[in-house]
Design a protein around this motif. Structure first.
Motif, PDB file in Angstrom:
ATOM      1  N   TRP A  44       0.734  -1.338   0.214  1.00 30.68           N
ATOM      2  CA  TRP A  44       0.065  -0.064   0.001  1.00 30.68           C
ATOM      3  C   TRP A  44       0.950   1.233   0.067  1.00 30.68           C
ATOM      4  CZ3 TRP A  44      -2.784  -2.105   4.896  1.00 30.68           C
ATOM      5  CH2 TRP A  44      -3.455  -3.355   4.521  1.00 30.68           C
ATOM      6  N   HIS A  45       1.809   0.972   0.687  1.00 30.18           N
ATOM      7  CA  HIS A  45       2.684   2.417   0.762  1.00 30.18           C
ATOM      8  C   HIS A  45       3.478   2.617  -0.545  1.00 30.18           C
ATOM      9  CE1 HIS A  45       6.455   4.576   1.969  1.00 30.18           C
ATOM     10  NE2 HIS A  45       5.714   5.311   2.710  1.00 30.18           N
ATOM     11  N   ALA A  46       4.098   1.632  -1.135  1.00 32.98           N
ATOM     12  CA  ALA A  46       4.480   1.724  -2.431  1.00 32.98           C
ATOM     13  C   ALA A  46       3.646   2.383  -3.367  1.00 32.98           C
ATOM     14  CB  ALA A  46       5.104   0.328  -2.808  1.00 32.98           C
ATOM     15  N   LEU A  47       2.448   1.845  -3.404  1.00 36.38           N
ATOM     16  CA  LEU A  47       1.452   2.573  -4.191  1.00 36.38           C
ATOM     17  C   LEU A  47       1.228   4.010  -4.227  1.00 36.38           C
ATOM     18  CD1 LEU A  47      -0.907   2.255  -6.277  1.00 36.38           C
ATOM     19  CD2 LEU A  47      -2.282   1.795  -4.419  1.00 36.38           C
ATOM     20  N   ALA A  48       1.057   4.123  -2.715  1.00 38.45           N
ATOM     21  CA  ALA A  48       0.919   5.694  -2.485  1.00 38.45           C
ATOM     22  C   ALA A  48       2.248   6.568  -2.522  1.00 38.45           C
ATOM     23  CB  ALA A  48       0.498   5.616  -0.780  1.00 38.45           C
ATOM     24  N   LEU A  49       3.124   5.930  -2.296  1.00 30.00           N
ATOM     25  CA  LEU A  49       4.311   6.774  -2.384  1.00 30.00           C
ATOM     26  C   LEU A  49       4.745   6.954  -3.919  1.00 30.00           C
ATOM     27  CD1 LEU A  49       6.774   8.336  -1.004  1.00 30.00           C
ATOM     28  CD2 LEU A  49       8.193   6.067  -1.376  1.00 30.00           C
ATOM     29  N   THR A  50       4.471   6.068  -4.827  1.00 33.79           N
ATOM     30  CA  THR A  50       4.692   6.358  -6.307  1.00 33.79           C
ATOM     31  C   THR A  50       3.944   7.362  -6.870  1.00 33.79           C
ATOM     32  OG1 THR A  50       5.828   4.009  -6.637  1.00 33.79           O
ATOM     33  CG2 THR A  50       4.794   4.986  -8.501  1.00 33.79           C
ATOM     34  N   ARG A  51       2.577   7.245  -6.507  1.00 31.76           N
ATOM     35  CA  ARG A  51       1.511   7.874  -7.317  1.00 31.76           C
ATOM     36  C   ARG A  51       1.288   9.371  -6.387  1.00 31.76           C
ATOM     37  NH1 ARG A  51      -4.042   5.672  -8.213  1.00 31.76           N
ATOM     38  NH2 ARG A  51      -4.154   7.442  -9.289  1.00 31.76           N
ATOM     39  N   ILE A  52       1.813   9.406  -5.301  1.00 33.91           N
ATOM     40  CA  ILE A  52       1.605  10.549  -4.621  1.00 33.91           C
ATOM     41  C   ILE A  52       2.826  11.589  -4.640  1.00 33.91           C
ATOM     42  CG2 ILE A  52       1.197  11.829  -2.492  1.00 33.91           C
ATOM     43  CD1 ILE A  52      -0.810   9.523  -1.798  1.00 33.91           C
TER      44      ILE A  52
ATOM     45  N   ALA B   1       1.993   9.832   1.796  1.00 33.92           N
ATOM     46  CA  ALA B   1       1.629   8.699   1.442  1.00 33.92           C
ATOM     47  C   ALA B   1       1.423   7.904   2.979  1.00 33.92           C
ATOM     48  CB  ALA B   1       2.905   8.007   0.884  1.00 33.92           C
ATOM     49  N   VAL B   2       2.226   8.081   3.878  1.00 33.66           N
ATOM     50  CA  VAL B   2       1.923   7.584   5.294  1.00 33.66           C
ATOM     51  C   VAL B   2       0.494   7.815   5.760  1.00 33.66           C
ATOM     52  CG1 VAL B   2       2.467   7.508   7.715  1.00 33.66           C
ATOM     53  CG2 VAL B   2       4.349   7.443   5.736  1.00 33.66           C
TER      54      VAL B   2
END
Length: 210
Positions: A53-61, A67-68
């Motif tokens: 979930w964090h990888a998804l959020a970090l890449t897109r955001i 992201a956290v």
């Protein structure tokens, strides 16, 4: 997409919470052994899947702090409905869809995406195995990152899980609730799109599609 070299995190305002029918989350159920088991199961589930979930959020955001915050919102939604989540045939796939929805809500409210420099370096570094020798300047790296963000959702999902986290395609298939053949197809089409954006003939999977 721009590279943000120092602006503070903007803060996640939250998307629509997942709908579920009643029931307290695991953190609000106390006393009985079944409730304790629910709590432990929820904690183990989050520990296993939060990196994705964090990888998804970090890449897109593009911003670590935001992201956290998005991931914490995903976890709160899961906690609130945890007994119902466990009734799904594939809880991990449900959680991934939930994470995608929260990330999409954030991105829609914050366009254009400003990627902090440290996040940009981390994501591009992870993708260099598939673009080995093809990134000759920061402009090339920006084009690759922008191309990743512009991929269709299904292709972007498998690209993030494959190249940022290094997951086996069989694990990705189970994670997303898709056949292995579909994951292979998504990866192939994603590499073709990225290659066209970089102006090269082929973007091989140097890690192997195992």
């Amino acid at each position: 997409m721009t590279i943000d070299r120092g602006a503070p995190a903007r803060g996640y305002r939250g998307g629509a919470a997942v709908e579920c029918a009643g029931g307290a989350g695991p953190e609000r159920v106390a006393g009985a052994d079944p409730a304790l088991r629910l709590d432990l199961t929820y904690a183990a589930f989050c520990e296993t899947h939060e990196p994705a979930w964090h990888a998804l959020a970090l890449t897109r955001i593009g911003n670590q702090a935001d992201a956290v915050l998005v991931v914490e919102t995903v976890k709160a939604d899961l906690a609130r409905c945890w007994p119902q989540v466990l009734r799904f045939e594939e809880p991990a796939a449900y959680a991934w869809r939930l994470a995608n929805r929260h990330v999409s809500d954030w991105v829609a409210a914050e366009e254009p995406v400003a990627v902090e420099a440290v996040t940009f370096a981390a994501v591009i570094g992870a993708f260099k195995q598939v673009a080995n020798g093809l990134l000759h300047s920061e402009a090339d790296e920006v084009r690759l990152y922008a191309a990743i963000l512009e991929l269709p959702d299904r292709q972007r999902d498998v690209v993030i899980l494959r190249y940022l986290l290094g997951l086996h395609v069989k694990v990705i298939a189970a994670y997303l609730g898709r056949p292995v053949a579909t994951v292979h197809s998504n990866l192939r089409h994603a590499r073709e799109r990225l290659a066209r954006r970089l102006g090269v003939g082929e973007l091989p999977d140097r890690g192997g599609e195992l």
